[in-house]
Scaffold this motif. Structure first.
Motif, PDB file in Angstrom:
ATOM      1  N   PHE A 172      34.124  41.020  33.103  1.00  0.00           N
ATOM      2  CA  PHE A 172      34.864  40.818  34.350  1.00  0.00           C
ATOM      3  C   PHE A 172      36.359  41.036  34.164  1.00  0.00           C
ATOM      4  O   PHE A 172      37.049  41.440  35.112  1.00  0.00           O
ATOM      5  CB  PHE A 172      34.573  39.423  34.912  1.00  0.00           C
ATOM      6  CG  PHE A 172      33.231  39.329  35.594  1.00  0.00           C
ATOM      7  CD1 PHE A 172      33.044  39.856  36.861  1.00  0.00           C
ATOM      8  CD2 PHE A 172      32.156  38.748  34.954  1.00  0.00           C
ATOM      9  CE1 PHE A 172      31.814  39.798  37.493  1.00  0.00           C
ATOM     10  CE2 PHE A 172      30.915  38.672  35.578  1.00  0.00           C
ATOM     11  CZ  PHE A 172      30.741  39.208  36.843  1.00  0.00           C
ATOM     12  N   GLU A 173      36.882  40.818  32.959  1.00  0.00           N
ATOM     13  CA  GLU A 173      38.282  41.145  32.687  1.00  0.00           C
ATOM     14  C   GLU A 173      38.491  42.653  32.800  1.00  0.00           C
ATOM     15  O   GLU A 173      39.482  43.113  33.387  1.00  0.00           O
ATOM     16  CB  GLU A 173      38.675  40.667  31.291  1.00  0.00           C
ATOM     17  CG  GLU A 173      38.919  39.168  31.204  1.00  0.00           C
ATOM     18  CD  GLU A 173      39.285  38.730  29.789  1.00  0.00           C
ATOM     19  OE1 GLU A 173      39.177  39.568  28.861  1.00  0.00           O
ATOM     20  OE2 GLU A 173      39.653  37.562  29.618  1.00  0.00           O
ATOM     21  N   GLU A 174      37.564  43.419  32.243  1.00  0.00           N
ATOM     22  CA  GLU A 174      37.666  44.880  32.295  1.00  0.00           C
ATOM     23  C   GLU A 174      37.556  45.401  33.724  1.00  0.00           C
ATOM     24  O   GLU A 174      38.048  46.494  34.035  1.00  0.00           O
ATOM     25  CB  GLU A 174      36.571  45.508  31.429  1.00  0.00           C
ATOM     26  CG  GLU A 174      36.764  45.265  29.943  1.00  0.00           C
ATOM     27  CD  GLU A 174      35.586  45.741  29.124  1.00  0.00           C
ATOM     28  OE1 GLU A 174      34.540  46.108  29.735  1.00  0.00           O
ATOM     29  OE2 GLU A 174      35.683  45.739  27.881  1.00  0.00           O
ATOM     30  N   ASN A 175      36.925  44.620  34.597  1.00  0.00           N
ATOM     31  CA  ASN A 175      36.789  45.021  36.002  1.00  0.00           C
ATOM     32  C   ASN A 175      37.807  44.343  36.909  1.00  0.00           C
ATOM     33  O   ASN A 175      37.659  44.351  38.135  1.00  0.00           O
ATOM     34  CB  ASN A 175      35.373  44.715  36.483  1.00  0.00           C
ATOM     35  CG  ASN A 175      34.361  45.747  36.020  1.00  0.00           C
ATOM     36  OD1 ASN A 175      34.219  46.808  36.607  1.00  0.00           O
ATOM     37  ND2 ASN A 175      33.665  45.436  34.921  1.00  0.00           N
ATOM     38  N   GLY A 176      38.850  43.754  36.318  1.00  0.00           N
ATOM     39  CA  GLY A 176      39.947  43.178  37.084  1.00  0.00           C
ATOM     40  C   GLY A 176      39.594  41.940  37.881  1.00  0.00           C
ATOM     41  O   GLY A 176      40.204  41.666  38.919  1.00  0.00           O
ATOM     42  N   MET A 177      38.642  41.149  37.400  1.00  0.00           N
ATOM     43  CA  MET A 177      38.217  39.961  38.140  1.00  0.00           C
ATOM     44  C   MET A 177      38.330  38.688  37.301  1.00  0.00           C
ATOM     45  O   MET A 177      37.683  37.678  37.591  1.00  0.00           O
ATOM     46  CB  MET A 177      36.766  40.126  38.604  1.00  0.00           C
ATOM     47  CG  MET A 177      36.530  41.265  39.567  1.00  0.00           C
ATOM     48  SD  MET A 177      34.783  41.377  40.070  1.00  0.00           S
ATOM     49  CE  MET A 177      34.588  39.862  41.029  1.00  0.00           C
ATOM     50  N   SER A 178      39.155  38.709  36.277  1.00  0.00           N
ATOM     51  CA  SER A 178      39.214  37.585  35.343  1.00  0.00           C
ATOM     52  C   SER A 178      39.594  36.267  36.012  1.00  0.00           C
ATOM     53  O   SER A 178      39.130  35.203  35.607  1.00  0.00           O
ATOM     54  CB  SER A 178      40.199  37.888  34.216  1.00  0.00           C
ATOM     55  OG  SER A 178      41.491  38.164  34.742  1.00  0.00           O
ATOM     56  N   ASP A 179      40.445  36.324  37.044  1.00  0.00           N
ATOM     57  CA  ASP A 179      40.870  35.092  37.708  1.00  0.00           C
ATOM     58  C   ASP A 179      40.085  34.829  39.004  1.00  0.00           C
ATOM     59  O   ASP A 179      40.451  33.965  39.805  1.00  0.00           O
ATOM     60  CB  ASP A 179      42.365  35.142  38.022  1.00  0.00           C
ATOM     61  CG  ASP A 179      42.740  36.316  38.917  1.00  0.00           C
ATOM     62  OD1 ASP A 179      41.894  37.232  39.085  1.00  0.00           O
ATOM     63  OD2 ASP A 179      43.873  36.325  39.448  1.00  0.00           O
ATOM     64  N   GLN A 180      38.996  35.595  39.195  1.00  0.00           N
ATOM     65  CA  GLN A 180      38.191  35.435  40.416  1.00  0.00           C
ATOM     66  C   GLN A 180      36.759  34.993  40.111  1.00  0.00           C
ATOM     67  O   GLN A 180      35.910  35.003  40.988  1.00  0.00           O
ATOM     68  CB  GLN A 180      38.145  36.766  41.173  1.00  0.00           C
ATOM     69  CG  GLN A 180      39.516  37.328  41.522  1.00  0.00           C
ATOM     70  CD  GLN A 180      39.426  38.760  42.019  1.00  0.00           C
ATOM     71  OE1 GLN A 180      38.370  39.237  42.416  1.00  0.00           O
ATOM     72  NE2 GLN A 180      40.552  39.461  41.991  1.00  0.00           N
ATOM     73  N   VAL A 181      36.516  34.622  38.851  1.00  0.00           N
ATOM     74  CA  VAL A 181      35.154  34.310  38.425  1.00  0.00           C
ATOM     75  C   VAL A 181      35.128  32.987  37.673  1.00  0.00           C
ATOM     76  O   VAL A 181      36.055  32.665  36.922  1.00  0.00           O
ATOM     77  CB  VAL A 181      34.596  35.419  37.501  1.00  0.00           C
ATOM     78  CG1 VAL A 181      33.167  35.102  37.085  1.00  0.00           C
ATOM     79  CG2 VAL A 181      34.666  36.771  38.176  1.00  0.00           C
ATOM     80  N   THR A 182      34.061  32.234  37.887  1.00  0.00           N
ATOM     81  CA  THR A 182      33.806  31.044  37.081  1.00  0.00           C
ATOM     82  C   THR A 182      32.397  31.159  36.512  1.00  0.00           C
ATOM     83  O   THR A 182      31.479  31.617  37.200  1.00  0.00           O
ATOM     84  CB  THR A 182      33.959  29.752  37.905  1.00  0.00           C
ATOM     85  OG1 THR A 182      33.781  28.633  37.040  1.00  0.00           O
ATOM     86  CG2 THR A 182      32.932  29.682  39.028  1.00  0.00           C
ATOM     87  N   PHE A 183      32.243  30.774  35.254  1.00  0.00           N
ATOM     88  CA  PHE A 183      30.966  30.937  34.572  1.00  0.00           C
ATOM     89  C   PHE A 183      30.251  29.604  34.435  1.00  0.00           C
ATOM     90  O   PHE A 183      30.858  28.592  34.073  1.00  0.00           O
ATOM     91  CB  PHE A 183      31.179  31.570  33.194  1.00  0.00           C
ATOM     92  CG  PHE A 183      31.872  32.899  33.254  1.00  0.00           C
ATOM     93  CD1 PHE A 183      31.224  34.004  33.774  1.00  0.00           C
ATOM     94  CD2 PHE A 183      33.185  33.031  32.819  1.00  0.00           C
ATOM     95  CE1 PHE A 183      31.859  35.221  33.855  1.00  0.00           C
ATOM     96  CE2 PHE A 183      33.836  34.245  32.896  1.00  0.00           C
ATOM     97  CZ  PHE A 183      33.174  35.353  33.414  1.00  0.00           C
ATOM     98  N   LEU A 184      28.963  29.637  34.715  1.00  0.00           N
ATOM     99  CA  LEU A 184      28.140  28.437  34.667  1.00  0.00           C
ATOM    100  C   LEU A 184      27.015  28.622  33.668  1.00  0.00           C
ATOM    101  O   LEU A 184      26.580  29.742  33.400  1.00  0.00           O
ATOM    102  CB  LEU A 184      27.549  28.150  36.053  1.00  0.00           C
ATOM    103  CG  LEU A 184      28.536  28.112  37.236  1.00  0.00           C
ATOM    104  CD1 LEU A 184      27.775  28.006  38.538  1.00  0.00           C
ATOM    105  CD2 LEU A 184      29.510  26.947  37.075  1.00  0.00           C
ATOM    106  N   ALA A 185      26.537  27.518  33.114  1.00  0.00           N
ATOM    107  CA  ALA A 185      25.395  27.546  32.214  1.00  0.00           C
ATOM    108  C   ALA A 185      24.216  26.900  32.906  1.00  0.00           C
ATOM    109  O   ALA A 185      24.378  26.052  33.786  1.00  0.00           O
ATOM    110  CB  ALA A 185      25.720  26.820  30.909  1.00  0.00           C
TER     111      ALA A 185
END
Length: 245
Positions: free
Chosen positions: A55-68
């Motif tokens: 997601f960093e490579e797709n310019g969304m690093s600050d628009q995503v939250t990761f869940l387990a």
């Protein structure tokens, strides 16, 4: 061994095929949905580091939250626990059964089974290197055999060389050339009938059968092959070079 050609799968995004994501068919469509730091895209995955990099490579690093999540990730969007998933996909059947879909640009990594070994163990453990050689030879022989069929047919002609010549002229050469031998009747008398056998690449099977029939071939038999042992595997030679470094 870096190409065992089994266990093939890929790490990919699984996006709901209905609701708000019904028109999302690419990573660009996903990015255009208005995600932000205050309203992030919730992604459930067991591969957080890889997901973060993607997601960093797709310019969304600050628009995503990761869940387990424990268990089947595919159920998370339906249950409202996440928006999309990032998981391993083989045939895609599980995704479709849970109303999920892959999108263009959403495939992260291609994967397949490989064989690895300890350099130290290969050098120091008695008998291990010879065992590895046997494993490599069998793997290479089986992988090569998977590319071929053994085709056998009966053809009438004046001699073995006549048939071999016709086959070679038609581009049916197999691995090192066709094998042609006489067929005998019950009285052990030659019938000017010969059996011709040749290894054929699976993708060329139909054209080969057509050519053999054109030569008068009958009773064409097609057999699966388990192993084709050829020269010493090049991967074995490469392994020995690496151990010398």
């Amino acid at each position: 061994h870096d190409a065992l050609r089994y266990g093939g799968c890929h790490l990919a995004l699984g996006v709901p095929s209905k609701g708000d994501f019904a028109e999302v068919d690419s990573i660009d469509d996903l990015k255009s949905m208005g995600w932000s730091k205050d309203n992030p895209l919730k992604v459930v995955t067991g591969y957080h580091n890889t997901a973060k990099q993607f997601f960093e490579e797709n310019g969304m690093s600050d628009q995503v939250t990761f869940l387990a999540a424990d268990g089947a990730l595919e159920a998370a969007p339906y249950m409202g626990c996440a928006d999309i998933i990032l998981d391993l996909v083989s045939t895609g059947t599980t995704l479709r059964e849970n109303n999920l879909k892959e999108i263009v640009g959403g495939r992260v990594i291609e994967s397949e089974g490989i064989m690895v070994a300890s350099r130290r163990a290969l050098k120091e453990r008695p008998g291990l290197l010879e065992m590895v050689k046997q494993i490599l030879e069998r793997l290479e022989a089986h992988l090569k055999a998977e590319e071929f069929f053994l085709v056998t047919t009966n053809i009438r002609a004046e001699s073995e060389s006549e048939i071999a010549g016709q086959m070679l002229e038609n581009g049916i050469g197999g691995l090192q050339g066709p094998t042609v031998s006489p067929v005998f009747s019950s009285g052990l008398r030659s019938q000017r009938l010969y059996a011709a056998s040749v290894c054929v690449r699976k993708k060329n099977l139909h054209d080969t059968i057509k050519s053999l029939r054109g030569m008068g071939g009958t009773g064409v038999l097609v057999s699966e092959l388990t192993y084709i042992f050829d020269e010493e595997p090049w991967r074995w030679t490469e392994l020995l070079k690496k151990l010398e470094d």
